[in-house]
Motif scaffolding. Sequence first.
Motif, PDB file in Angstrom:
ATOM      1  N   ALA A 214       0.827  -1.209   0.000  1.00 28.63           N
ATOM      2  CA  ALA A 214       0.000   0.000   0.000  1.00 28.63           C
ATOM      3  C   ALA A 214       0.863   1.261   0.000  1.00 28.63           C
ATOM      4  CB  ALA A 214      -0.939  -0.019   1.210  1.00 28.63           C
ATOM      5  N   LEU A 215       1.935   1.260   0.822  1.00 25.58           N
ATOM      6  CA  LEU A 215       2.814   2.428   0.876  1.00 25.58           C
ATOM      7  C   LEU A 215       3.517   2.658  -0.460  1.00 25.58           C
ATOM      8  CD1 LEU A 215       4.374   1.944   4.429  1.00 25.58           C
ATOM      9  CD2 LEU A 215       2.678   3.629   3.740  1.00 25.58           C
ATOM     10  N   GLN A 216       4.034   1.573  -1.048  1.00 27.85           N
ATOM     11  CA  GLN A 216       4.742   1.716  -2.317  1.00 27.85           C
ATOM     12  C   GLN A 216       3.784   2.155  -3.437  1.00 27.85           C
ATOM     13  OE1 GLN A 216       7.849   1.677  -2.797  1.00 27.85           O
ATOM     14  NE2 GLN A 216       8.837   0.419  -1.212  1.00 27.85           N
ATOM     15  N   ALA A 217       2.578   1.574  -3.434  1.00 23.32           N
ATOM     16  CA  ALA A 217       1.610   1.969  -4.464  1.00 23.32           C
ATOM     17  C   ALA A 217       1.214   3.426  -4.308  1.00 23.32           C
ATOM     18  CB  ALA A 217       0.370   1.065  -4.384  1.00 23.32           C
ATOM     19  N   GLY A 218       1.045   3.890  -3.074  1.00 17.30           N
ATOM     20  CA  GLY A 218       0.730   5.299  -2.856  1.00 17.30           C
ATOM     21  C   GLY A 218       1.849   6.210  -3.306  1.00 17.30           C
ATOM     22  N   ALA A 219       3.105   5.790  -3.008  1.00 20.09           N
ATOM     23  CA  ALA A 219       4.250   6.599  -3.445  1.00 20.09           C
ATOM     24  C   ALA A 219       4.320   6.661  -4.964  1.00 20.09           C
ATOM     25  CB  ALA A 219       5.541   6.009  -2.875  1.00 20.09           C
ATOM     26  N   ALA A 221       1.835   6.415  -7.050  1.00 21.92           N
ATOM     27  CA  ALA A 221       0.744   7.255  -7.562  1.00 21.92           C
ATOM     28  C   ALA A 221       1.083   8.737  -7.455  1.00 21.92           C
ATOM     29  CB  ALA A 221      -0.544   6.935  -6.804  1.00 21.92           C
ATOM     30  N   ARG A 222       1.836   9.087  -6.387  1.00 21.46           N
ATOM     31  CA  ARG A 222       2.148  10.513  -6.200  1.00 21.46           C
ATOM     32  C   ARG A 222       3.189  11.018  -7.192  1.00 21.46           C
ATOM     33  NH1 ARG A 222       1.627   8.932  -0.748  1.00 21.46           N
ATOM     34  NH2 ARG A 222       3.891   8.651  -0.589  1.00 21.46           N
ATOM     35  N   VAL A 223       4.107  10.145  -7.624  1.00 22.71           N
ATOM     36  CA  VAL A 223       5.217  10.627  -8.465  1.00 22.71           C
ATOM     37  C   VAL A 223       5.150  10.077  -9.887  1.00 22.71           C
ATOM     38  CG1 VAL A 223       6.705  10.865  -6.443  1.00 22.71           C
ATOM     39  CG2 VAL A 223       6.714   8.713  -7.757  1.00 22.71           C
ATOM     40  N   VAL A 224       4.023   9.462 -10.270  1.00 28.15           N
ATOM     41  CA  VAL A 224       3.966   8.823 -11.575  1.00 28.15           C
ATOM     42  C   VAL A 224       4.144   9.823 -12.710  1.00 28.15           C
ATOM     43  CG1 VAL A 224       1.449   8.991 -11.700  1.00 28.15           C
ATOM     44  CG2 VAL A 224       2.649   7.209 -13.015  1.00 28.15           C
ATOM     45  N   HIS A 225       3.706  11.082 -12.532  1.00 31.69           N
ATOM     46  CA  HIS A 225       3.833  12.078 -13.597  1.00 31.69           C
ATOM     47  C   HIS A 225       5.122  12.865 -13.487  1.00 31.69           C
ATOM     48  CE1 HIS A 225      -0.177  11.221 -14.988  1.00 31.69           C
ATOM     49  NE2 HIS A 225      -0.699  11.471 -13.781  1.00 31.69           N
ATOM     50  N   THR A 226       5.603  13.080 -12.283  1.00 30.96           N
ATOM     51  CA  THR A 226       6.802  13.918 -12.109  1.00 30.96           C
ATOM     52  C   THR A 226       8.086  13.107 -12.129  1.00 30.96           C
ATOM     53  OG1 THR A 226       6.550  13.765  -9.712  1.00 30.96           O
ATOM     54  CG2 THR A 226       5.487  15.626 -10.818  1.00 30.96           C
ATOM     55  N   ARG A 227       8.057  11.861 -11.587  1.00 29.31           N
ATOM     56  CA  ARG A 227       9.269  11.031 -11.519  1.00 29.31           C
ATOM     57  C   ARG A 227       8.905   9.612 -11.946  1.00 29.31           C
ATOM     58  NH1 ARG A 227      11.520  11.538  -5.636  1.00 29.31           N
ATOM     59  NH2 ARG A 227      13.178  10.255  -6.573  1.00 29.31           N
ATOM     60  N   PRO A 228       8.807   9.389 -13.232  1.00 26.00           N
ATOM     61  CA  PRO A 228       8.395   8.061 -13.712  1.00 26.00           C
ATOM     62  C   PRO A 228       9.322   6.935 -13.285  1.00 26.00           C
ATOM     63  CG  PRO A 228       8.797   9.593 -15.534  1.00 26.00           C
ATOM     64  CD  PRO A 228       9.039  10.355 -14.290  1.00 26.00           C
ATOM     65  N   ASP A 229      10.676   7.203 -13.207  1.00 31.34           N
ATOM     66  CA  ASP A 229      11.614   6.153 -12.797  1.00 31.34           C
ATOM     67  C   ASP A 229      11.342   5.700 -11.364  1.00 31.34           C
ATOM     68  OD1 ASP A 229      12.781   6.253 -15.256  1.00 31.34           O
ATOM     69  OD2 ASP A 229      14.405   7.614 -14.627  1.00 31.34           O
ATOM     70  N   ALA A 230      11.117   6.663 -10.471  1.00 29.16           N
ATOM     71  CA  ALA A 230      10.811   6.311  -9.086  1.00 29.16           C
ATOM     72  C   ALA A 230       9.497   5.543  -8.992  1.00 29.16           C
ATOM     73  CB  ALA A 230      10.760   7.578  -8.223  1.00 29.16           C
ATOM     74  N   ALA A 231       8.516   5.960  -9.819  1.00 29.67           N
ATOM     75  CA  ALA A 231       7.240   5.244  -9.811  1.00 29.67           C
ATOM     76  C   ALA A 231       7.429   3.809 -10.305  1.00 29.67           C
ATOM     77  CB  ALA A 231       6.235   5.969 -10.689  1.00 29.67           C
ATOM     78  N   ARG A 232       8.314   3.636 -11.311  1.00 28.07           N
ATOM     79  CA  ARG A 232       8.568   2.301 -11.826  1.00 28.07           C
ATOM     80  C   ARG A 232       9.222   1.416 -10.755  1.00 28.07           C
ATOM     81  NH1 ARG A 232       9.388   4.028 -16.800  1.00 28.07           N
ATOM     82  NH2 ARG A 232      11.518   4.671 -16.289  1.00 28.07           N
ATOM     83  N   GLU A 233      10.182   1.978 -10.010  1.00 26.40           N
ATOM     84  CA  GLU A 233      10.831   1.213  -8.939  1.00 26.40           C
ATOM     85  C   GLU A 233       9.828   0.841  -7.848  1.00 26.40           C
ATOM     86  OE1 GLU A 233      14.081   3.418  -7.414  1.00 26.40           O
ATOM     87  OE2 GLU A 233      15.256   3.344  -9.283  1.00 26.40           O
ATOM     88  N   ALA A 234       8.960   1.766  -7.502  1.00 26.19           N
ATOM     89  CA  ALA A 234       7.956   1.476  -6.476  1.00 26.19           C
ATOM     90  C   ALA A 234       7.014   0.361  -6.925  1.00 26.19           C
ATOM     91  CB  ALA A 234       7.166   2.735  -6.138  1.00 26.19           C
ATOM     92  N   VAL A 238       6.281  -3.333  -5.427  1.00 28.94           N
ATOM     93  CA  VAL A 238       4.930  -3.851  -5.182  1.00 28.94           C
ATOM     94  C   VAL A 238       4.775  -5.243  -5.805  1.00 28.94           C
ATOM     95  CG1 VAL A 238       2.496  -3.529  -5.765  1.00 28.94           C
ATOM     96  CG2 VAL A 238       3.848  -1.594  -4.923  1.00 28.94           C
ATOM     97  N   GLU A 239       5.273  -5.404  -7.033  1.00 27.90           N
ATOM     98  CA  GLU A 239       5.164  -6.694  -7.707  1.00 27.90           C
ATOM     99  C   GLU A 239       5.932  -7.771  -6.949  1.00 27.90           C
ATOM    100  OE1 GLU A 239       6.098  -8.750 -12.057  1.00 27.90           O
ATOM    101  OE2 GLU A 239       6.979  -6.807 -11.531  1.00 27.90           O
ATOM    102  N   THR A 240       7.166  -7.454  -6.528  1.00 34.46           N
ATOM    103  CA  THR A 240       7.978  -8.438  -5.800  1.00 34.46           C
ATOM    104  C   THR A 240       7.320  -8.847  -4.488  1.00 34.46           C
ATOM    105  OG1 THR A 240      10.002  -7.526  -6.763  1.00 34.46           O
ATOM    106  CG2 THR A 240      10.229  -8.879  -4.774  1.00 34.46           C
ATOM    107  N   ALA A 241       6.859  -7.845  -3.722  1.00 26.93           N
ATOM    108  CA  ALA A 241       6.205  -8.153  -2.445  1.00 26.93           C
ATOM    109  C   ALA A 241       4.933  -8.959  -2.652  1.00 26.93           C
ATOM    110  CB  ALA A 241       5.905  -6.859  -1.688  1.00 26.93           C
ATOM    111  N   GLY A 242       4.182  -8.627  -3.683  1.00 31.29           N
ATOM    112  CA  GLY A 242       2.950  -9.368  -3.951  1.00 31.29           C
ATOM    113  C   GLY A 242       3.216 -10.813  -4.337  1.00 31.29           C
ATOM    114  N   ARG A 243       4.229 -11.015  -5.198  1.00 29.30           N
ATOM    115  CA  ARG A 243       4.542 -12.385  -5.605  1.00 29.30           C
ATOM    116  C   ARG A 243       5.014 -13.221  -4.417  1.00 29.30           C
ATOM    117  NH1 ARG A 243       4.716 -13.368 -11.003  1.00 29.30           N
ATOM    118  NH2 ARG A 243       4.714 -11.574 -12.421  1.00 29.30           N
ATOM    119  N   GLU A 244       5.892 -12.666  -3.578  1.00 28.13           N
ATOM    120  CA  GLU A 244       6.391 -13.407  -2.432  1.00 28.13           C
ATOM    121  C   GLU A 244       5.262 -13.727  -1.451  1.00 28.13           C
ATOM    122  OE1 GLU A 244       9.524 -11.185  -0.712  1.00 28.13           O
ATOM    123  OE2 GLU A 244      11.025 -11.825  -2.188  1.00 28.13           O
ATOM    124  N   THR A 245       4.377 -12.762  -1.259  1.00 27.75           N
ATOM    125  CA  THR A 245       3.269 -12.996  -0.328  1.00 27.75           C
ATOM    126  C   THR A 245       2.340 -14.079  -0.856  1.00 27.75           C
ATOM    127  OG1 THR A 245       3.387 -10.694   0.414  1.00 27.75           O
ATOM    128  CG2 THR A 245       1.369 -11.910   0.902  1.00 27.75           C
TER     129      THR A 245
END
Length: 409
Positions: A214-219, A221-234, A238-245
């Motif tokens: 939830a925290l990573q997805a929120g982060a 969403a906040r930077v998807v337009h201004t910092r696409p690279d950071a949004a991609r890392e977040a 999210v994908e890694t944590a979801g797969r492991e869970t």
Amino acid sequence: MSHSPSLPRLKRVPPGWWVGMGWYAGMLLTFLVRVRLPGEYEPSVRPGVLFYRWDGLVTQLLATALAAAGCVTLERRPLKALALVLGAASLATVALSVGEIPLAQFVAADVALYFIAATRSRRTAFVALLMALGTLTGFLSFRLLAGWAVGTSAELVVALTAVVAWLVGGSAYEARRHDEHLAARAAEQAVVEERLRIAREMHDMVAHSVGIIALQAGAAARVVHTRPDAAREAMSAVETAGRETLSGLRRMLGALRQADPDDEGTGRDAGTLRPAEGLADVERLARATTAAGVRVEVHWEGERRPLPPDIDLSAFRIIQESVTNVVRHAATGSCRVSVAYGSKELAIEVVDRGRGAGLVTEPGFGLVGIRERVALLHGEFAAAPRPEGGFRVTVRLPVPIAAAAGSTA
């Protein structure tokens, strides 16, 4: 509850040995009461005509051979063994010139009757009692038919000892069955409690992972337009944590079949976020245990890498429970913990030099919990005393291929 060191050795004495000791004690008493002991004016019992003759002594030897055969076959064929001992008692009485089978000749039969009643089924024990009482009755009946004198009163006392031996053996049988029933129920309860504990830990771990997602997805969403690279890392996090869970849920919750009724209404929800413990906490556990008086040496093998959360948590719990067992039961001042990272598995070994057998015989279900965790992860578990002394717990947990490949990428 503590036991004296001699008690386990007494329990290992075969029943046939006890019957043999009863027979020889009776024979010794038979000879002692027929000689004049210090302080007596005459023997307590006058020896019969055949007692010291060669034929009387041969009869005693034959009776002893029958009793020895009964001692050898007692555990394999208890009723046959009892028949041999009863025959020995009857044969040994012939040379005594008495009107009944004396108690001294029947001690071995009483001991055999006790062991049969204590270890065999109720039906077998009842047949054994009938055999003992039938032998006494048959001996008296034979003498009555032959017109000889009989010692009915003395034989009733001997019969009473047989009934008492049968009752005491039956009481021991029921007590053992009750203890086995309680132990089985306690073991089942321990397994259920351990599964519930694992389920609660899985609940906390999933809540922690979902909170991070939830925290990573929120982060993102906040930077998807201004910092696409950071949004991609977040979003990658999210994908890694979801797969492991999801992978952990498939491995764990697919094996758990018990529901935890205490989880409802306790307020333990996704809002209660706390990091799950893992192998990174082993050093802290070792320091705390060393400070408590038992030195813990930790050895790491292979390249340490992140593991799926359920495997990481279970590995820590296995080490924690093993070290706790050492502190509680091993009576030693140190132990060694080895953790080996393999390409496809995680190997754990906990070794001590204490009184290894005590870990198995002492009451408690620490090993039950470890076995349950390993089974849920489809791993391998072994726990046994070491030949050189002490105790060893070994565990092998398979690591999913995706996790192993991810660590080397």
